[in-house]
Design a protein around this motif. Structure first.
Motif, mmCIF file in Angstrom:
data_model
loop_
_atom_site.group_PDB
_atom_site.id
_atom_site.type_symbol
_atom_site.label_atom_id
_atom_site.label_comp_id
_atom_site.label_asym_id
_atom_site.label_seq_id
_atom_site.Cartn_x
_atom_site.Cartn_y
_atom_site.Cartn_z
ATOM 1 N N TYR A 43 36.877 28.513 29.487
ATOM 2 C CA TYR A 43 37.418 28.419 30.841
ATOM 3 C C TYR A 43 36.785 27.250 31.584
ATOM 4 O O TYR A 43 35.679 26.819 31.254
ATOM 5 C CB TYR A 43 37.150 29.704 31.627
ATOM 6 C CG TYR A 43 38.021 30.870 31.234
ATOM 7 C CD1 TYR A 43 39.214 31.134 31.901
ATOM 8 C CD2 TYR A 43 37.655 31.714 30.190
ATOM 9 C CE1 TYR A 43 40.011 32.211 31.542
ATOM 10 C CE2 TYR A 43 38.451 32.789 29.820
ATOM 11 C CZ TYR A 43 39.627 33.027 30.505
ATOM 12 O OH TYR A 43 40.425 34.078 30.139
ATOM 13 N N ARG A 55 40.352 28.689 35.456
ATOM 14 C CA ARG A 55 41.469 28.918 34.530
ATOM 15 C C ARG A 55 41.053 28.534 33.115
ATOM 16 O O ARG A 55 39.993 27.920 32.916
ATOM 17 C CB ARG A 55 42.683 28.078 34.950
ATOM 18 C CG ARG A 55 42.399 26.584 34.926
ATOM 19 C CD ARG A 55 43.274 25.795 35.869
ATOM 20 N NE ARG A 55 42.554 24.619 36.326
ATOM 21 C CZ ARG A 55 42.980 23.774 37.252
ATOM 22 N NH1 ARG A 55 44.140 23.959 37.832
ATOM 23 N NH2 ARG A 55 42.268 22.745 37.619
ATOM 24 N N ARG A 59 45.437 26.043 30.496
ATOM 25 C CA ARG A 59 46.134 26.043 31.775
ATOM 26 C C ARG A 59 45.735 24.841 32.624
ATOM 27 O O ARG A 59 46.542 24.300 33.382
ATOM 28 C CB ARG A 59 45.843 27.347 32.531
ATOM 29 C CG ARG A 59 46.646 28.534 32.033
ATOM 30 C CD ARG A 59 48.145 28.383 32.209
ATOM 31 N NE ARG A 59 48.549 28.368 33.590
ATOM 32 C CZ ARG A 59 48.778 29.441 34.327
ATOM 33 N NH1 ARG A 59 48.601 30.636 33.806
ATOM 34 N NH2 ARG A 59 49.173 29.343 35.569
ATOM 35 N N ARG A 60 44.483 24.424 32.511
ATOM 36 C CA ARG A 60 44.050 23.236 33.254
ATOM 37 C C ARG A 60 44.818 22.015 32.779
ATOM 38 O O ARG A 60 45.296 21.200 33.578
ATOM 39 C CB ARG A 60 42.548 23.010 33.073
ATOM 40 C CG ARG A 60 42.011 21.841 33.880
ATOM 41 C CD ARG A 60 40.527 21.629 33.596
ATOM 42 N NE ARG A 60 39.967 20.621 34.486
ATOM 43 C CZ ARG A 60 40.056 19.308 34.274
ATOM 44 N NH1 ARG A 60 40.692 18.842 33.203
ATOM 45 N NH2 ARG A 60 39.524 18.457 35.128
ATOM 46 N N GLU A 82 44.575 35.703 30.522
ATOM 47 C CA GLU A 82 44.864 34.656 31.505
ATOM 48 C C GLU A 82 44.192 34.948 32.836
ATOM 49 O O GLU A 82 44.831 35.392 33.802
ATOM 50 C CB GLU A 82 46.379 34.529 31.691
ATOM 51 C CG GLU A 82 46.815 33.217 32.299
ATOM 52 C CD GLU A 82 46.479 32.022 31.430
ATOM 53 O OE1 GLU A 82 45.750 31.145 31.921
ATOM 54 O OE2 GLU A 82 46.928 31.960 30.287
ATOM 55 N N TYR A 84 43.153 33.580 35.949
ATOM 56 C CA TYR A 84 43.440 32.377 36.735
ATOM 57 C C TYR A 84 43.188 32.719 38.198
ATOM 58 O O TYR A 84 43.844 33.583 38.763
ATOM 59 C CB TYR A 84 44.893 31.973 36.515
ATOM 60 C CG TYR A 84 45.289 30.608 37.050
ATOM 61 C CD1 TYR A 84 45.243 30.330 38.410
ATOM 62 C CD2 TYR A 84 45.746 29.610 36.207
ATOM 63 C CE1 TYR A 84 45.634 29.094 38.906
ATOM 64 C CE2 TYR A 84 46.133 28.368 36.691
ATOM 65 C CZ TYR A 84 46.074 28.110 38.033
ATOM 66 O OH TYR A 84 46.451 26.888 38.511
#
Length: 269
Positions: A43, A55, A59-60, A82, A84
């Motif tokens: 993460y 995140r 996802r980044r 996930e 986030y």
């Protein structure tokens, strides 16, 4: 405890003055609370001024592409995997972003639970830093954190914040979730890549969305008149077996039902 290599104090002042920092954590978690098997996920916590986004690495990257090109990498809709979270410490706004399975609609939940930290005098050397112990209860789990006063950033992984130093590691008492800091980097620009969080929903609405998905994973597509096909392994496509598809989705949800917010664990039936 494994050694953590992070920046030295002489570079820390530059990082804090820049107000643009990228912090990386590794999460080891038990996706099935009845088993001992674990998974690891990387993460990133990006901080710019008083705002931050936590995140997965994927996802980044996806958010960066979405901001710069208009096209992302898609979403992992596993709510446990996930994690986030978008934070604004000045406004005390903490939004958990959730992507609905299959329909890919985006939602966010405002988290307002107060973290009542109990700071202990116990210390532990982690890497190059003397860390201090703190405990807290969040959403039904008891957590033990080790934070470094030498890094005066009142931040940490996911929702954890508010200590007089950066959280280096934090683990719940049942050892289901363990966050461990792996790196801190200075960035030369705002790398938050904040995207539209979607529509605000309550925890109750969130739980209903997942329960409806468990009951009928294809409901959103059926209501829109769309059909779902799968590879027939001969170069063509064939309609999916609704019953088999539903059975597989339900099995996956039941085996991965170990959310970080234990108070919002869903009783799938």
């Amino acid at each position: 405890m494994r050694k953590i290599f992070i920046i030295t104090l002489c570079h820390l002042g530059i990082l804090i003055l820049s107000q643009s920092i990228r912090i990386q954590y590794e999460l080891t978690y038990r996706y099935d609370p009845t088993q001992t098997s674990t998974r690891k996920i990387n993460y990133t916590l990006d901080i710019h001024a008083h705002q931050s986004v936590f995140r997965t690495e994927m996802r980044r990257t996806s958010d960066s592409l979405l901001i710069n090109t208009g096209y992302g990498l898609g979403y992992n809709t596993n709510a446990v995997y996930e994690l986030y979270l978008s934070k604004d410490s000045d406004q005390e706004l903490y939004n958990k972003v959730f992507v609905s399975p299959l329909s890919r609609d985006r939602f966010f939940i405002k988290i307002s639970e107060k973290l009542n930290w109990n700071i202990s005098s116990h210390t532990l050397i982690i890497g190059d830093y003397t860390c201090q112990k703190a405990t807290v209860n969040y959403a039904g789990r008891n957590w033990t954190a080790w934070f470094a006063k030498d890094i005066p950033i009142s931040e940490g992984p996911y929702y954890f914040h508010g200590l007089p130093g950066l959280i280096i590691s934090i683990e719940d008492s049942d050892k289901n979730f363990n966050f461990r800091l792996t790196a801190i980097k200075k960035t030369d620009k705002n790398t938050l890549y904040r995207t539209d969080p979607g529509r605000e929903i309550s925890w109750e609405q969130y739980e209903k969305l997942l329960k409806d998905y468990f009951t009928d994973p294809l409901s959103s597509l059926k209501s829109s008149g769309k059909k779902v096909y799968t590879d027939n392994k001969s170069g063509g496509y064939q309609p999916i077996d609704n019953r088999e598809f539903t059975k597989n989705i339900q099995s996956t949800l039941l085996k991965n039902n170990n959310p970080i917010e234990l108070t919002h664990k869903i009783d799938f039936k």
